[in-house]
Every structure is written in C-alpha cells, then in structure tokens.
Design a protein around this motif. Structure first.
Motif, mmCIF file in Angstrom:
data_model
loop_
_atom_site.group_PDB
_atom_site.id
_atom_site.type_symbol
_atom_site.label_atom_id
_atom_site.label_comp_id
_atom_site.label_asym_id
_atom_site.label_seq_id
_atom_site.Cartn_x
_atom_site.Cartn_y
_atom_site.Cartn_z
ATOM 1 N N MET B 63 23.707 50.837 47.970
ATOM 2 C CA MET B 63 24.039 49.449 48.257
ATOM 3 C C MET B 63 24.660 48.800 47.031
ATOM 4 O O MET B 63 24.369 49.169 45.896
ATOM 5 N N ASN B 64 25.516 47.826 47.284
ATOM 6 C CA ASN B 64 26.082 47.042 46.185
ATOM 7 C C ASN B 64 26.143 45.602 46.632
ATOM 8 O O ASN B 64 25.791 45.278 47.758
ATOM 9 N N SER B 65 26.590 44.719 45.747
ATOM 10 C CA SER B 65 26.513 43.305 46.080
ATOM 11 C C SER B 65 27.478 42.889 47.176
ATOM 12 O O SER B 65 27.357 41.811 47.720
ATOM 13 N N ALA B 66 28.449 43.726 47.492
ATOM 14 C CA ALA B 66 29.333 43.368 48.601
ATOM 15 C C ALA B 66 28.729 43.854 49.923
ATOM 16 O O ALA B 66 28.827 43.186 50.938
ATOM 17 N N TYR B 67 28.097 45.022 49.878
ATOM 18 C CA TYR B 67 27.350 45.508 51.039
ATOM 19 C C TYR B 67 25.887 45.490 50.640
ATOM 20 O O TYR B 67 25.343 46.470 50.160
ATOM 21 N N LEU B 223 25.481 33.757 59.803
ATOM 22 C CA LEU B 223 25.857 33.235 58.488
ATOM 23 C C LEU B 223 26.900 34.098 57.793
ATOM 24 O O LEU B 223 27.497 33.651 56.830
ATOM 25 N N ALA B 224 27.070 35.325 58.276
ATOM 26 C CA ALA B 224 28.052 36.177 57.604
ATOM 27 C C ALA B 224 29.477 35.721 57.900
ATOM 28 O O ALA B 224 30.411 36.130 57.212
ATOM 29 N N GLY B 225 29.617 34.911 58.908
ATOM 30 C CA GLY B 225 30.906 34.279 59.162
ATOM 31 C C GLY B 225 32.041 35.266 59.366
ATOM 32 O O GLY B 225 31.922 36.223 60.112
ATOM 33 N N ASP B 226 33.139 35.009 58.654
ATOM 34 C CA ASP B 226 34.347 35.788 58.881
ATOM 35 C C ASP B 226 34.278 37.188 58.325
ATOM 36 O O ASP B 226 35.222 37.953 58.499
ATOM 37 N N LYS B 227 33.186 37.521 57.667
ATOM 38 C CA LYS B 227 33.089 38.892 57.171
ATOM 39 C C LYS B 227 32.933 39.859 58.325
ATOM 40 O O LYS B 227 33.163 41.054 58.187
ATOM 41 N N ILE B 228 32.463 39.346 59.463
ATOM 42 C CA ILE B 228 32.305 40.211 60.629
ATOM 43 C C ILE B 228 33.508 40.012 61.533
ATOM 44 O O ILE B 228 33.912 38.895 61.815
ATOM 45 N N THR B 359 26.876 44.937 61.562
ATOM 46 C CA THR B 359 26.221 44.899 60.252
ATOM 47 C C THR B 359 26.892 45.823 59.262
ATOM 48 O O THR B 359 26.617 45.769 58.082
ATOM 49 N N SER B 360 27.716 46.703 59.730
ATOM 50 C CA SER B 360 28.247 47.719 58.829
ATOM 51 C C SER B 360 29.724 47.985 59.035
ATOM 52 O O SER B 360 30.543 47.633 58.210
ATOM 53 N N ILE B 361 30.070 48.586 60.150
ATOM 54 C CA ILE B 361 31.455 49.035 60.311
ATOM 55 C C ILE B 361 32.393 47.853 60.492
ATOM 56 O O ILE B 361 33.516 47.852 60.000
ATOM 57 N N ALA B 362 31.942 46.848 61.218
ATOM 58 C CA ALA B 362 32.809 45.687 61.442
ATOM 59 C C ALA B 362 32.570 44.622 60.381
ATOM 60 O O ALA B 362 33.060 43.506 60.501
ATOM 61 N N TYR B 363 31.796 44.956 59.348
ATOM 62 C CA TYR B 363 31.473 44.014 58.285
ATOM 63 C C TYR B 363 32.390 44.317 57.121
ATOM 64 O O TYR B 363 32.251 45.356 56.475
ATOM 65 N N THR B 364 33.362 43.460 56.901
ATOM 66 C CA THR B 364 34.335 43.732 55.839
ATOM 67 C C THR B 364 34.324 42.585 54.837
ATOM 68 O O THR B 364 34.888 41.528 55.081
ATOM 69 N N PRO B 365 33.668 42.804 53.687
ATOM 70 C CA PRO B 365 33.671 41.746 52.674
ATOM 71 C C PRO B 365 35.063 41.563 52.089
ATOM 72 O O PRO B 365 35.942 42.393 52.262
ATOM 73 N N MET B 366 35.220 40.476 51.357
ATOM 74 C CA MET B 366 36.509 40.103 50.802
ATOM 75 C C MET B 366 36.984 41.132 49.788
ATOM 76 O O MET B 366 38.141 41.526 49.775
#
Lengths: 318, 440, 394
Positions: B63-67, B223-228, B359-366
């Motif tokens: 894990m890292n701070s983006a995931y 709350l994850a908003g547009d990251k998903i 939570t994972s595959i469709a979760y794309t941080p900036m």
C-alpha cells in the motif's frame, strides 16, 4: 397457556417496538448532534477568522526556500532518500514533506510552471467528514489539524482527500498522518504566519485573511487580463472552497490541481445519509417495521414448533 | 431439450425433499489432507499477522498513500462480507417475509456469515495503523457521526460479537443438550425459554444493523469522489452495495450448500433450493434495475458502451449478474443442481466484482500510481480465508449445521478429540409432554 | 564577555603617535584598517563603522595595548600567519599597532635576557597586558614535556596568565590542544581554557587562524575594554558563528551535484565541490570561506582544491579521517532538480501476480470439476453420492 401462544395485542406490539427501538438507539446514539444537511451546505461559508495562503505561480522562481523552512518549523527530517543523504529531494508530499515545489514542463514547448503543493485547508474538508473519531478537525483560523490520540490509522482521509494530501507514515511503527497544518501549533497560535510564507523571497506565496487575499487575487487578474488561466482563482469554489488559493498562467490541471465541482465532497456524501440517519430516525423506523413483521412470523413459527416437537419428541432447532 | 411437461406429476423433478433440520457430519475423517493444508495456510497467515502488528505497514504491504487501502480492507472486508450476508438475506426472507422453508438452511448461512465477518474483522484489525487508539470506539462523545468509517467500525464488530454470536448460540446449546449430563440439560431447559423470548428482538437488531453497515460500506466510497470511475461512483452506491450484499448472500448460500452436499454426500432438497434460486433471481433483477436507473439518471450510460477497459469490466460484472437472473427464471434450470451451482457461482463473482471494482480497479488517484498486493498481504488474506474455511469444516462436523434428513440422525454428535469412531448414541431422553408444555 | 576599562598608561603612546614616530604612512594604516574591516565586517564594534577612515580615526586614539606572547607546544604557524602578509612592511605596522613586549620568535634577546624581559614586562603591565598564547600546554607527567627557563609550561601559564587582563588563545593548539593532542597524545596536550577556566579567555582556533581575527579582538579590547560576543566554546561569534559550507564559494557546485571524485580529474580542474573528497566544511565553524589568507583571494585550502580538514574543530581536526565524508546538519538547500507533477508510486511484484493467477486458476478449476460432478441429466435424483453405496465424497 404459553405466552407465546397468545396473539400479541397491538399495544404490546407497539411497546415492544418502541422498547427495542429505544434500546437500539440508545446503544448507538452518540451524544453529539447527528449529521444534518446544515453541517454540509452545498456551498460552505468560510469561518469568520478564516486565513488563507495565496500562491501565484507566475511569481514563483522555484527557489524552494519554503521547503527547508517548513521542515525546520515542523521538526521534519529532510527526505534524502534519492540524493544519497545529501539533499532534501522528495518526489512528492510524503511522511517527511508537508510542502513541496513541483515543476511542470511541457515536453513539446517552452511552457513550464512551478507549483507549491500542501494541504488546501478546505472550507468543508472531506478528510474531516470521513475521520471516524474526529482526529482531523478544522480548528480556529480554519486550519485543518491532526490529533494523534484520536487517530486509528484507517487512512480514510487519504482516500477522501481529492488533493491526495494526507501522508501516512508507512515506514514508522508509530505512524502519523503528516500534512500541512498552517504551522498551527508552532506559529499560528502565536500570531505568526506559517514558515513557508515567511520564507518566500518573492512573495509568490503570501498569508492573510481569506477574503482579503481573494480580493487581492481578483485584483491581480483584473490588472492583467488573460495572464492568468481562465481569469479565475483556483480554490475559490473548488470542492466548496479552499483556504489555499492558486493563480496560474497555465492550466490548473497541468500543474496537478484536480478539476473539481463547487460542492464539497462532504455534502455529496452526506446528502442522503444525513436524512436517513437524522436522530437515527431511519434505523428506528426500520427496526419498528421489521420488528412488527418478525414478531408476527415468530409467533407463527412458535406454534408450528410446538407441534413439531410433539411429533418428534425432540426440541426444535432454533 | 425436452419440453417442460404440463402435468406436474410427469415432470421428472431432479430433486426431492430431503432437508428437514440441521444434521452434523458424523462420518469420515475431519482432518483430511486438504484441511491440514488449510490449517497450515491459516497458521502462516496468523503468524504473519502477528509480525505485522509489530512492524511498520509500509514494507509489509504494497500500500502507498495514493492507494491507501489494500486487499484486507477492500477484499476481506468489503467483498467477503457480502458473501457473508447470508444471515441478513436469508434471515430477512425467512423471518420478515415468512419464507418458512429457509429456516432449515439458516444455520449454514449463519455459520458461514459469522466466519466471513469474523475473519474480515480480524483482517481489519491487523490493517489499521494505530490500533491502540481503538478504545475511542467506546467513547461516544468522540464519535464523528458523519463518518461512514465510524459506522462500520462500531456496527460490524457489534453485529458479529453480539447479534451473530447470539444467533449461533443455539448450535452450542443444542450440542450441550445432547452430549451433556442431566444437570446440563436441566440448565438448558431453564435457560431455553428465556433465549426464545429474547430471540425475536435480537434478530430485529440482527437485520437493522447489517442494513446499516452494508450500505455504509458503499457510503465509504462516496467521499472518494472523482477518483472512482463514473460508472461506479454514484449516490446510489449505498443502496447498490446493500442489494449486492443480499445477492451475494443468496448466491453464496446456494453455492455453499451444493458444494458441501456434494462433498459430504448429502441429498439435495428441491423446494429449498428452488426457493433460494427464485429469491436470487429476484434480487439480481432488483440490482440490475437500480444500476440501470442510476446510470441513466446520472447520464453515464454511454460510458458503459465505450468498450474501453472500464466499460468492459462493467459489462462483465453486469452480465455475471444478468445471466443468473435470467437463467434462474426457468424452472428447468432452477431444478438442475449443476445449473444452480454455475449460476450461483456467476452471481457470486458478479456481486463480488461490483463491490471490489470501485475500491481498486476503478479507483484511479490523481498521481499516476499502481498497486498490487504484495506477497505477505496476499498470504495473510488467504490465511484469513483459510481460517474461515477450517472453522466452517469443524463447525459442520461437530455441530448440527448442514441441512439433512432428520430421520437419519439419532441426535448423536462426534466427540471432540482424535477418536475416529463415532460413539454409540447416548440414551437421549425424549421430551415428555409436561416438558413440551413448559416450552422447553 | 566584558572586561574592565584599563586606565591609560603614560609609558605607552597612542597608535597615531607611534605610527608617526616610526614613519609609517597613513595610507598603510588605512589599508590595515580596511583589512580589519574585511576580516570582521560585523559583530565587532570597532569595525562596525562606515569607512576605514572612521575606523582609523578611532583606532588612532587608542593607546597601544601591551601584548605578551607565549609559545608552548606550537609550530609558530600562528605567528607566521600574523607576519606573512602580502603587503611588505605590514609586519612592521602590526608590530607598531600593538606593543609586543615579549615574543620568543621575534625578540632579539635570548636566554637570561629573554627571561628578564618577560619578568619585567609582566611586572610593569601587571593586570593590564593581554596574554596571547600560542601552542598547547602539555600536562602529562606533571608537564615535563616542555620546560622553558627551568619552568614547565603549566607553571609559566599560571604565573603569567594569572596577571594578565585577558588571555587570547590563538590557534587550535592553544584553544583545545591542536595537533599535539591527536591520538595517542603522549604529552597530554590541552588548551588554555582547560587549565585556567575561570579566566577571561578568547579562543581563536584555526591552524592557523586568520590573524585579523586576533588583531580585531585585541584592538577592540584596547579601544573600549570590551570583548566581542563569544559562543559556548569562547570563540568570537563574528568569526566563528557560521560553518564553511554556508558561505563556500563552491556551494553552487554542491547544489548542482558537481562533485570531485578523484584528485586531478576534470571536475577538480573545474573547481567543483570537494564534499565527496571528505571536505569537513559542513562540520567546521570558521570564516575561511569568506576571508582567505594572506589577503590574496582563493588562498585557502578549498580555494586551491584541497578539502577542508576542519582545523578549528576539536571533534573534527586530526581526529576524523581526512577522506571521511561528513554528515550534513542543516536541511541542505535542494538541488536543481524538481519533483514532477505526477510521480509513479507503488511496485507490482511479479510473484504476487503469479500467486493471484494461480489462486484464481485453482478456484476456477475446482468449480468446474465440482459442477461436472453434478449430472447434467434431468432425471437423476439429487446430488451424486447421496445414495448410501456411493463412496464419492467420503
């Protein structure tokens, strides 16, 4: 005559439902006020003493004086991992870096811009909404601070923050969440401005009251039309408004500031749930409805059970 | 393909009524090589978990701070507790909607649900970075009532420790009744009416609470908003997560029943399985309806057919739920065990995919990032699952969980310990009429 | 540290008078004052003035301070640095600005005459003279490692130092022991402050130190009887408050990552940073990086391409190996590279991917095998193996 054989009177059913509902509610009801839409208005209002930082990337020379100043004021070590122990050289905000200067360079042209990244101190922070025990809180001056005694390390704040600011100390046994706090404990409380704004030699990042800085930013835009991207200040409305405002000559997305709507994430996330959970109304109602149906079916089941037991001679399985 | 005969008597049903009550597995070895392998996996997982507790999270996991959330939170908790929503789904169907037939499989659903929840909570406990501050959970004045995370961290342990445990209690008491001495039986005859009195109230909580936290698991992602990806990010996520939980609950119960009956050579029961299949089909349609309405309302339907990575994933997940929904509408398939197995498996996977993807595959941080669980993470996750399977196998061997033919069971239980022989059935006293009337 | 005002002595004249007596030009004196100002631009009240003329005006009226200069275990380098100026005749000037009553290297007399000169000077100026000590004092074996005129160094120091108005320990040897104190230190060499801790002492470490530091301190004392502010090691802050690294002319190369790897390589010829060669600049407090030696620019170790050895610091000089790289204490100013807007984080382990693939494969196969066991035919009753004679699953 078995009590369970008697049909349940309406009054008894009602009492049972209220009793259960009350028990369930009092077991789960926190004494603080529950979520309400007023707490997350669609367009948050800045607190009266709201401070802000205004960062104008057209004035930034990339000297990075703000970075060692921040490290020193916050007692953070330099991130010398990539430099073999010599320079503070982080590649992004991390457990030793609350504030960083990044560089955007267009590979195909001369376009470039520096950008200072740190916590945006949103007016309605998503991290504060999500934090289970209120470790992240918006305190006076509007600074968003972290309290170690309330944090369980669930890292929901990292998921919630649209700017990806909070940094969990992955390498520590006593991991903290590291993020800019406007130097709240060290300087803001003594009425000193944060270390980064004090260190900036060109005035690229300045500190002051939010409305004053917003006016100043708009003044700069008006004085130089078409110099600044879209002639607007980033952070005025983004995610409901933030207390770090950006002026940039290149697109905000190019310098890593995400495209966000003007409603806060807290509003979006609590829109529906705040209605359902207001004073635990939804669960209590559900408990009542379910209780009614369950009680009725339970009675029927019990009647059959007694028959069954008589037939087989063994107690029924529950 | 033979046409469905009109006359029900000539139908040639494949299944008949065989399930009358929970019956423990008393033949065969408990400790098979497969189970021994699972025990070793579980032990390795738990040892690693112990090591994780005293070491920093970073080097241990990927894990890292983006995931920030790894598979423990997103898979062991968010996905597997959907499979563990059998008690919720079946319970609501049985107790609220009065599907009496399902009572006989409630115990299977309860045990598997309890184990999914408890292993999920163990995974969660070893995932948080500052567990020593968890005492704040019993100080309501420190709760942030807006937080879905708080709701989950209070309700899930409460549900598992209080409500599910209470629902499982009769298993232990029953064994005690039949294998214990006269004193134990007298105690149980004394205690049992009280339990029965409280039971209906407990199960009210046992359904309200999972309704809350299963939907909050979806609420977490708001709350994850547009990251998903917009195909998944929606205000309807709490509802969809809840319906997916019900869907997985039914699907997994069917799947589990079929597998264990295959493994332990138990006859199947037509009426119960078709009942479950009907319910599964219905819930699948409900899920798809909400999904479709949500996509259309938010104007994101075009994304579903863009045929890029996300769109294909969405179509996969949707078809995995649509196919069982449609297929199980046909009686012929509802009554074919093989079709039931395949369709319930598809529905399980589809439901799990729906809960896991955002939570994972469709979760794309900036920041451009990547995350894939590290080997210790995977081993621990598998270890927790193995622990659940091992406990389940023990449960069905030593307690009356699996549904079976009551007439074949003499109410004897396997003794604990290494003896291979099943004991001669003890002289179990039948209930006397006065005892019955006392409500024993 | 504050001393007391010395009353003027009729025996010693003012500097102006003396310079006129000796025929030293005003221009030379102004150049001297300029050098003083360059050496101590701030932190010294004497030089904190607008122009060399102003300094000259003040200094001219000062009575020449009486200075007694003692040598102990020294190499006389500090004296040499005082006299090896690049201006011919400067030595004369220096020796006329201060009144050097006793100096073993420079004085004409020797033997008994020298001893008499010392005793007389001490008696005449008792309580008023400044004692400059050069060299470390041996304490081993009751101090027999050095004896002058039948007395050990310790005795001399006690005697003369006891009567001095102030002591200036010039050089690392007198400040903390210097080279003689390096391992194995057979003589037990220590600095002045170790033997006379209660005295007012100013340490001016260095090997050698910049002579203008010493001159500035002495003349300041002569002007108004005050000493400049000192740090916890009694070093004047105006010369020792910063480290070499902070003001090093090669700092830009450090920041840009230009390091010398091997003596004589291309980088060395370009004048690149010597950090990796073991330069002790970051650990060493001294003013050498701004004030070079002999009044010639770049006449100092780093300037000629030799890494600093930290000669002023007790913990560094002659203790830490010359080629050992030091740790940096302050948050170093970042180099000329920047973090990009997006960074890739996270790695994917191929082993983990393989394990997941394996697990999924196993589960899928198992599911397929299980479903095969269920007969496709409609008229088969119940699950396979449910009949008592079927051993499957047992």
């Amino acid at each position: 005559m078995n009590i369970l054989n008697m049909p349940l009177s309406r009054r008894q059913a009602f009492k049972a439902m209220l009793g259960l509902g009350g028990t369930v509610a009092s077991a789960m009801l926190p004494t603080t006020a529950l979520a309400s839409t007023e707490e997350h208005p669609a367009h948050p209002i800045a607190p009266a003493d709201a401070v802000a930082m205004l960062y104008d990337s057209t004035l930034c020379t990339g000297c990075k004086a703000c970075m060692p100043a921040c490290n020193e004021a916050n007692g953070l070590p330099a991130d010398t991992l990539l430099s073999g122990g010599i320079w503070d050289m982080p590649t992004g905000l991390n457990a030793q870096t609350k504030n960083i200067i990044e560089l955007y360079q267009d590979p195909n042209s001369d376009e470039f811009s520096y950008v200072k990244k740190q916590c945006m101190h949103c007016l309605d922070p998503a991290c504060v909404t999500g934090c289970p025990f209120g470790s992240l809180k918006k305190v006076d001056f509007g600074a968003v601070t972290w309290n170690g005694s309330l944090c369980i390390g669930c890292r929901y704040c990292e998921v919630a923050c649209p700017f990806e600011v909070p940094q969990f100390e992955w390498e520590a046994r006593n991991p903290k969440i590291v993020k800019c706090e406007f130097c709240y404990d060290q300087r803001l409380k003594e009425n000193l401005e944060p270390a980064c704004t004090a260190a900036c030699p060109t005035g690229a990042v300045i500190f002051g009251k939010r409305d004053a800085l917003l006016d100043q930013a708009k003044g700069r835009i008006a004085a130089a039309p078409d110099k600044y991207y879209e002639n607007r200040v980033y952070g005025e409305h983004e995610a409901g408004g933030t207390q770090v405002l950006y002026l940039s000559s290149v697109s905000f997305q190019k310098i890593g500031l995400p495209k966000l709507g003007s409603t806060s994430l807290g509003h979006y996330a609590t829109k529906v749930t705040s209605v359902i959970y207001k004073w635990l109304g939804g669960p209590i109602m559900m408990a009542g409805v379910l209780g009614f149906a369950i009680r009725r079916n339970w009675n029927r089941h019990e009647l059959e059970r007694l028959d069954h037991e008589k037939k087989t001679g063994f107690p029924d399985q529950l | 393909m033979t046409p469905t005969p009109a006359n029900p008597d000539e139908r040639g049903t494949t299944l008949i009524n065989h399930w009358q009550s929970g019956v423990p597995v008393t033949k065969g070895r408990v400790l098979t090589p497969f189970l021994a392998f699972l025990i070793v996996l579980a032990a390795i997982g738990l040892v690693l978990a112990g090591i994780r507790l005293v070491s920093p999270l970073g080097p241990f996991s990927a894990m890292n701070s983006a995931y920030a959330w790894g598979i423990w939170k997103t898979f062991n908790v968010m996905t597997l507790t959907a499979l563990g929503s059998g008690p919720l789904a079946l319970g609501m169907a049985a107790w609220v909607f009065n599907r009496q037939k399902l009572h006989v499989v409630m115990r299977t659903a309860l045990v598997s649900g309890f184990l999914f929840y408890s292993t999920g909570l163990i995974a969660l406990g070893f995932d948080v970075g500052r567990p020593w501050n968890f005492y704040n959970a019993v100080m309501p004045w420190r709760w942030n009532s807006e937080s879905a995370m708080l709701e989950i961290s209070i309700c899930m342990p409460l549900y598992c420790a209080v409500f599910l445990s209470f629902e499982i209690l009769p298993l232990f008491l029953e064994r005690l009744y039949y294998t214990g001495n006269e004193k134990a039986r007298a105690f149980l005859r004394h205690v049992s009416p009280r339990i029965r009195k409280v039971y209906p109230f407990v199960i009210i909580g046992a359904y309200v609470i999972p309704l809350m936290h299963q939907s909050s698991l979806g609420g977490l992602l708001l709350l994850a908003g547009d990251k998903i990806n917009p195909l998944w990010q929606s205000p309807a996520m709490p509802w969809l997560y809840l319906v997916a939980a019900a869907l997985c609950g039914f699907a997994f119960t069917i799947f589990l029943l079929l597998i264990v009956c295959l493994r332990y050579a138990r006859p199947l029961d037509d009426s119960v399985l078709t009942e479950l299949a009907n319910l599964l089909s219905g819930v699948c349609f409900l899920f798809l309806a909400i999904r479709a309405i949500d996509l259309i309302w938010r104007g994101q339907l075009h994304r579903a057919f863009a045929f890029n990575e996300m769109s294909l994933l969405f179509l996969l997940e949707t078809s995995l739920i649509l196919v069982p929904a449609v297929v199980l509408q046909f009686r012929r398939f509802r009554e074919t065990p093989r079709a039931l197995l395949n369709m319930s498996a598809l529905a399980c996977v589809g439901g799990m995919l729906y809960r896991f993807i955002p939570t994972s595959i469709a979760y794309t941080p900036m920041r451009s990032t990547s995350y894939f669980p590290s080997v210790p993470e995977l081993v621990m996750a598998v270890g927790y699952i193995s622990l659940g399977i091992v406990a389940f196998v023990f449960a069905i061997n030593y307690f009356a969980v699996l549904p079976g033919d009551a007439s074949t069971w003499d109410h004897s239980f396997r003794p604990f310990g290494w003896k291979r022989r099943a004991p001669a059935p003890a002289a179990i006293p039948l209930l006397t009429v006065p005892a019955l009337e006392r409500g024993a | 540290m504050l001393g007391e005002l010395i009353p003027s002595s009729t025996k010693l004249e003012t500097i102006d008078e003396r310079l006129r007596q000796c025929g030293i030009s005003r221009r030379s004196f102004l150049v001297f004052c300029t050098s003083l100002m360059v050496a101590a631009p701030f932190g010294l009240a004497l030089t904190d003035m607008a122009s060399p003329e102003a300094v000259a005006a003040v200094l001219g009226k000062v009575v020449r301070p009486a200075v007694i200069w003692l040598h102990f275990q020294d190499c006389t380098g500090c004296t040499e640095s005082l006299l090896q100026t690049s201006h011919p005749g400067f030595a004369d000037l220096i020796l006329n600005v201060i009144s050097l009553e006793y100096h073993e290297t420079l004085m004409a007399g020797s033997g008994l005459q020298a001893r008499q000169a010392l005793d007389e000077a001490v008696k005449r100026y008792a309580g008023k003279f400044i004692l400059v000590v050069e060299g470390s004092i041996p304490t081993g074996a009751q101090g027999i490692y050095m004896k002058t005129g039948g007395r050990t160094a310790m005795e001399i120091l006690n005697d003369v130092g006891g009567k001095a108005a102030a002591i200036i320990a010039i050089g690392s040897c007198a400040s903390w022991g210097g080279i003689p104190s390096a391992d194995p230190d057979p003589t037990g060499a220590v600095g002045v402050a170790d033997l006379l801790p209660e005295h007012s002492i100013i340490n001016i470490p260095g090997c050698p130190p910049n002579p203008y530091t010493m001159l500035g301190v002495v003349l300041q004392y002569a002007t108004d009887g005050t000493f400049p502010e000192t740090d916890d090691q009694r070093r004047p802050k105006f010369a020792f408050d910063r480290d070499i690294h902070e003001h090093c002319p090669r700092r830009a190369h450090f920041d840009a990552g230009n390091f010398v790897k091997v003596y004589g390589d291309a980088g060395h010829r370009e004048g690149w940073c010597l950090y990796e060669m073991g330069c002790k600049g970051p650990d060493t407090h001294a003013g050498c990086s701004t004030r070079h030696f002999n009044e010639i620019p770049d006449v100092w170790p780093i300037g000629i391409g030799a890494p600093c050895i930290g000669c002023t610091e007790k913990a560094v000089a002659f203790k830490v190996p010359m080629f050992q790289v030091v740790q940096l204490h302050t948050i170093a100013a970042p180099p000329t590279s920047y973090a990009p807007i997006t960074t890739t984080r996270g790695t994917i382990s191929p082993l983990a991917t393989g394990l997941v693939g394996l697990g999924v494969g196993v589960l899928a196969t198992g599911g397929y095998v299980a479903s095969r066991k269920f007969s496709k035919k409609e008229d088969d009753e119940s699950a396979p193996g449910s009949k008592p004679d079927n051993k499957a699953g047992e």
